[in-house]
Design a protein around this motif. Structure first.
Motif, PDB file in Angstrom:
ATOM      1  N   LYS A 123     -67.669 128.084 -49.279  1.00  0.00           N
ATOM      2  CA  LYS A 123     -67.806 129.280 -50.104  1.00  0.00           C
ATOM      3  C   LYS A 123     -67.239 130.490 -49.362  1.00  0.00           C
ATOM      4  N   LEU A 124     -67.485 130.556 -48.066  1.00  0.00           N
ATOM      5  CA  LEU A 124     -66.976 131.651 -47.244  1.00  0.00           C
ATOM      6  C   LEU A 124     -65.446 131.669 -47.263  1.00  0.00           C
ATOM      7  N   THR A 125     -64.843 130.508 -47.101  1.00  0.00           N
ATOM      8  CA  THR A 125     -63.381 130.396 -47.116  1.00  0.00           C
ATOM      9  C   THR A 125     -62.819 130.782 -48.476  1.00  0.00           C
ATOM     10  N   SER A 126     -63.448 130.299 -49.522  1.00  0.00           N
ATOM     11  CA  SER A 126     -62.997 130.612 -50.876  1.00  0.00           C
ATOM     12  C   SER A 126     -63.089 132.113 -51.153  1.00  0.00           C
ATOM     13  N   THR A 127     -64.198 132.715 -50.757  1.00  0.00           N
ATOM     14  CA  THR A 127     -64.396 134.142 -50.959  1.00  0.00           C
ATOM     15  C   THR A 127     -63.372 134.943 -50.160  1.00  0.00           C
ATOM     16  N   PHE A 128     -63.133 134.535 -48.913  1.00  0.00           N
ATOM     17  CA  PHE A 128     -62.152 135.243 -48.085  1.00  0.00           C
ATOM     18  C   PHE A 128     -60.749 135.124 -48.685  1.00  0.00           C
ATOM     19  N   ASN A 129     -60.403 133.963 -49.215  1.00  0.00           N
ATOM     20  CA  ASN A 129     -59.090 133.792 -49.855  1.00  0.00           C
ATOM     21  C   ASN A 129     -58.928 134.730 -51.047  1.00  0.00           C
ATOM     22  N   THR A 130     -59.995 134.927 -51.800  1.00  0.00           N
ATOM     23  CA  THR A 130     -59.965 135.869 -52.918  1.00  0.00           C
ATOM     24  C   THR A 130     -59.715 137.283 -52.411  1.00  0.00           C
ATOM     25  N   PHE A 131     -60.403 137.669 -51.327  1.00  0.00           N
ATOM     26  CA  PHE A 131     -60.203 139.001 -50.758  1.00  0.00           C
ATOM     27  C   PHE A 131     -58.802 139.155 -50.176  1.00  0.00           C
ATOM     28  N   PRO A 144     -70.419 144.187 -51.464  1.00  0.00           N
ATOM     29  CA  PRO A 144     -71.812 143.728 -51.471  1.00  0.00           C
ATOM     30  C   PRO A 144     -71.901 142.278 -51.970  1.00  0.00           C
ATOM     31  N   LEU A 145     -70.808 141.771 -52.532  1.00  0.00           N
ATOM     32  CA  LEU A 145     -70.785 140.419 -53.089  1.00  0.00           C
ATOM     33  C   LEU A 145     -70.151 139.455 -52.097  1.00  0.00           C
ATOM     34  N   ASP A 146     -70.881 139.171 -51.034  1.00  0.00           N
ATOM     35  CA  ASP A 146     -70.376 138.192 -50.085  1.00  0.00           C
ATOM     36  C   ASP A 146     -71.376 137.052 -49.975  1.00  0.00           C
ATOM     37  N   VAL A 147     -71.128 136.125 -49.079  1.00  0.00           N
ATOM     38  CA  VAL A 147     -71.933 134.905 -49.017  1.00  0.00           C
ATOM     39  C   VAL A 147     -73.401 135.192 -48.704  1.00  0.00           C
ATOM     40  N   ILE A 148     -73.647 136.084 -47.752  1.00  0.00           N
ATOM     41  CA  ILE A 148     -75.022 136.496 -47.431  1.00  0.00           C
ATOM     42  C   ILE A 148     -75.133 137.974 -47.780  1.00  0.00           C
ATOM     43  N   PRO A 149     -75.907 138.334 -48.801  1.00  0.00           N
ATOM     44  CA  PRO A 149     -76.018 139.735 -49.221  1.00  0.00           C
ATOM     45  C   PRO A 149     -76.449 140.658 -48.073  1.00  0.00           C
ATOM     46  N   ASP A 150     -75.794 141.798 -47.984  1.00  0.00           N
ATOM     47  CA  ASP A 150     -76.021 142.729 -46.887  1.00  0.00           C
ATOM     48  C   ASP A 150     -77.439 143.297 -46.841  1.00  0.00           C
ATOM     49  N   PHE A 151     -78.125 143.303 -47.966  1.00  0.00           N
ATOM     50  CA  PHE A 151     -79.464 143.900 -47.982  1.00  0.00           C
ATOM     51  C   PHE A 151     -80.519 143.015 -47.301  1.00  0.00           C
ATOM     52  N   LEU A 152     -80.176 141.781 -46.961  1.00  0.00           N
ATOM     53  CA  LEU A 152     -81.116 140.900 -46.269  1.00  0.00           C
ATOM     54  C   LEU A 152     -81.200 141.315 -44.795  1.00  0.00           C
ATOM     55  N   VAL A 153     -82.244 142.002 -44.456  1.00  0.00           N
ATOM     56  CA  VAL A 153     -82.415 142.537 -43.109  1.00  0.00           C
ATOM     57  C   VAL A 153     -82.368 141.413 -42.077  1.00  0.00           C
ATOM     58  N   GLY A 154     -81.548 141.622 -41.073  1.00  0.00           N
ATOM     59  CA  GLY A 154     -81.430 140.653 -39.999  1.00  0.00           C
ATOM     60  C   GLY A 154     -80.405 139.557 -40.261  1.00  0.00           C
TER      61      GLY A 154
END
Length: 135
Positions: A5-13, A88-98
């Motif tokens: 999913k990370l690779t696919s998302t990065f390819n889109t970006f 904000p739409l990435d594999v791990i949402p930024d709002f998850l602290v830590g």
């Protein structure tokens, strides 16, 4: 972390970055937005802070036309990493602290390692610009 999913998302970006780099104002707006987000989250980004600053600087100088001595594939990868960071739409949402910036830091570090020779050249150029300004 789901690497597929990370690779696919990065390819889109990467596709978005390729188009974005053709528009100076949009690119500079993204750099400004990314720098603001980075500054607001500097503590969480301590491990990649210096790398992040250099990547933002490179894209800014590229967009302004000040520095073009980088292969297209490298500047697209750098811009894609920054877009991934901003989104904000990435594999791990930024709002998850830590955890929110784990994927962002991974992508930034991966791209940094891929283009480190180009970044070294850019840093030398940038240092030379500072010397010229101070003379």
């Amino acid at each position: 972390m789901n690497f597929n999913k990370l690779t696919s998302t990065f390819n889109t970006f990467s596709k978005i970055a390729s188009t974005l780099l053709k528009d100076k104002n949009k690119t500079l707006n993204k750099v400004q937005a990314g720098f603001k987000k980075a500054t607001e989250n500097q503590g969480a980004l301590a491990n990649v802070w210096d790398q992040l600053q250099l990547l933002f600087s490179l894209v800014k100088d590229y967009a302004n036309g000040d520095y073009k001595s980088i292969p297209k594939s490298s500047i697209v990868a750098v811009a894609a990493a920054l877009l991934y960071f901003i989104s904000p739409l990435d594999v791990i949402p930024d709002f998850l602290v830590g955890l929110g910036f784990v994927d962002d830091a991974f992508i930034l570090s991966l791209v940094y390692k891929q283009v480190v020779k180009e970044l070294d050249k850019y840093q030398l150029w940038k240092d030379g610009q500072k010397r010229i300004i101070h003379i």
